[in-house]
Write an enzyme that holds these catalytic residues in place. Structure first.
Site, short mmCIF file in Angstrom:
data_model
loop_
_atom_site.label_atom_id
_atom_site.label_comp_id
_atom_site.label_asym_id
_atom_site.label_seq_id
_atom_site.Cartn_x
_atom_site.Cartn_y
_atom_site.Cartn_z
N MET A 1 0.86 -1.18 0.00
CA MET A 1 0.00 0.00 0.00
C MET A 1 0.89 1.23 0.00
SD MET A 1 -3.02 -1.24 2.61
CE MET A 1 -4.14 0.07 2.12
N SER A 2 0.92 1.93 -1.13
CA SER A 2 1.82 3.06 -1.29
C SER A 2 1.34 4.30 -0.57
CB SER A 2 1.97 3.38 -2.78
OG SER A 2 0.74 3.86 -3.29
N GLY A 3 0.06 4.33 -0.21
CA GLY A 3 -0.52 5.54 0.35
C GLY A 3 -1.36 6.28 -0.65
N GLY A 4 -1.48 5.73 -1.86
CA GLY A 4 -2.29 6.34 -2.90
C GLY A 4 -3.65 5.70 -3.03
N VAL A 5 -4.47 6.27 -3.90
CA VAL A 5 -5.84 5.79 -4.06
C VAL A 5 -5.88 4.43 -4.74
CG1 VAL A 5 -6.16 7.04 -6.24
CG2 VAL A 5 -8.16 6.42 -4.86
N CYS A 95 12.60 -1.16 -9.83
CA CYS A 95 11.89 -1.32 -8.56
C CYS A 95 10.90 -2.47 -8.63
CB CYS A 95 11.18 -0.01 -8.20
SG CYS A 95 10.37 -0.04 -6.58
N CYS A 192 10.79 8.63 -7.33
CA CYS A 192 10.43 8.73 -5.91
C CYS A 192 11.60 9.13 -5.03
CB CYS A 192 9.79 7.42 -5.43
SG CYS A 192 10.93 6.00 -5.37
#
Length: 359
Positions: A1-5, A95, A192
């Site tokens: 979970m990257s923190g994005g939608v 990545c 990033c």
């Protein structure tokens, strides 16, 4: 979970499908005070907090796994080394290859999980020959290119719940309906680990900036630069040439020569490439059944695919497009497609110009 939608909705859909879901955020930097600048990046403290809030909303366990050393060694160091060698790397490919679907997947399997689920826009199709990777339904958001490095074993343990979603707008609307606070969070972009977007300055700090010459194809000096690492094939802006072209037309970077710290420039026509090849290749599932096959080739994440003929020759994948490519740089990734299916990929090691060397 990257923190994005995207990853938040992907996790929600995995929960709805009845899977035993655990949210994992990857800590890829040891810089503990890193904060997001605008919408750049995807691995900051703020992103980790956004991911935790999404996991709490979904009622799933949440962990932060520290892969910063592997990220430093396999992605950042590779990025620097490629630029030092005069090539143009794609860190997102590395990545996915080395971190998300290697280090992360390896640990997940060791812990007894079946798959890594992400918010990538791509589709998996089950066939008699195994699982295939295909483009997403939403062509504008399709991310199959950056997933082209995945092999058959990795594809067998992946899950892309968003691949069949017609648009990103529907994903955002779904996130809002689920009460996820990231519903309108801007997409991350750029590299990033360079959150301010200043790739030239970042590289100068890592590899140093040594002044050198800018020459034309004949070897005549037409300008100077502060560091060859700041240039990439196809670049037009920022050359600051002291000697204008005889025809008055703009010139473009044709080649970067790190050994001599020289940048070669020339006319736009000289960017035409008739052949690309590389020996660092992999197949996304079933390997081609012939050493000579038709395909489409994509050389950038958002480039249009180009019809081509591919050959396996002397340990390389060699591709000749029906129409020349423009501005291809060694180090870029070429992803091969058969319709919507990803066949495989290779890192471009060499190119053959479509224009005589005298241009």
């Amino acid at each position: 979970m990257s923190g994005g939608v995207d990853s938040a909705v992907a996790a929600a859909r995995a929960v709805d499908a009845g899977h035993d879901v655990v949210g994992v955020h990857l800590a890829l930097s040891r810089a503990g005070g890193t904060l997001r600048t605008g919408s750049r990046g995807c691995c900051t403290i703020e992103d980790a907090m956004d991911a935790r809030r999404a996991a709490d909303r979904l009622g799933i366990p949440f962990y932060v796994w520290d892969f910063s050393e592997r990220f430093r060694d396999d992605v950042i160091a590779d990025f620097v080394a490629e630029y030092q060698a005069g090539r143009t790397p794609n860190p997102c490919m590395r990545c996915n290859e080395k971190i998300k679907f290697a280090a992360l997947l390896e640990r997940a399997l060791e812990l007894g999980f079946d798959a890594v689920c992400t918010g990538h826009y791509a589709t998996l199709v089950e066939t008699d020959h195994g699982r295939e990777l295909h483009r997403a339904s939403d062509a504008a958001k399709d991310q199959s290119y950056v997933l082209g490095v995945l092999d058959a074993e990795q594809l067998a343990h992946t899950y892309f719940p968003l691949g069949s979603t017609p648009s990103k707008a529907l994903v955002r609307a779904e996130a809002a309906e689920r009460g996820l606070t990231v519903a309108q969070k801007p997409d991350s972009y750029d590299i990033c680990f360079i959150p301010d977007g200043d790739t030239r300055g970042w590289l100068a700090d890592k590899v140093g900036a040594e002044a050198g010459q800018i020459v034309d194809a004949s070897g005549a000096v037409v300008g100077a630069h502060d560091g060859a690492h700041a240039f990439t094939v196809g670049q037009r802006r920022g050359l600051k040439l002291g000697v204008p072209a005889a025809d008055g037309k703009p010139r473009f970077v044709l080649e970067v020569r790190p050994v001599s710290n020289t940048v070669v420039v020339g006319p736009k026509e000289a960017l035409a490439i008739a052949e690309i090849a590389g020996d660092r290749y992999s197949w996304a599932g079933r390997a081609p059944q012939s050493e000579d096959f038709d395909c489409e080739v994509q050389i950038r994440a958002h480039a249009d695919p180009v019809p081509a003929r591919a050959q396996l020759r002397d340990g390389e994948v060699v591709v000749r497009p029906q129409e020349p490519f423009e501005g291809v740089a060694p180090g870029q990734t070429a992803v091969l497609y058969d319709g919507t299916r990803v066949v495989g990929q290779f890192t471009i090691a060499r190119t053959v110009s479509a224009v005589p060397a005298a241009v």
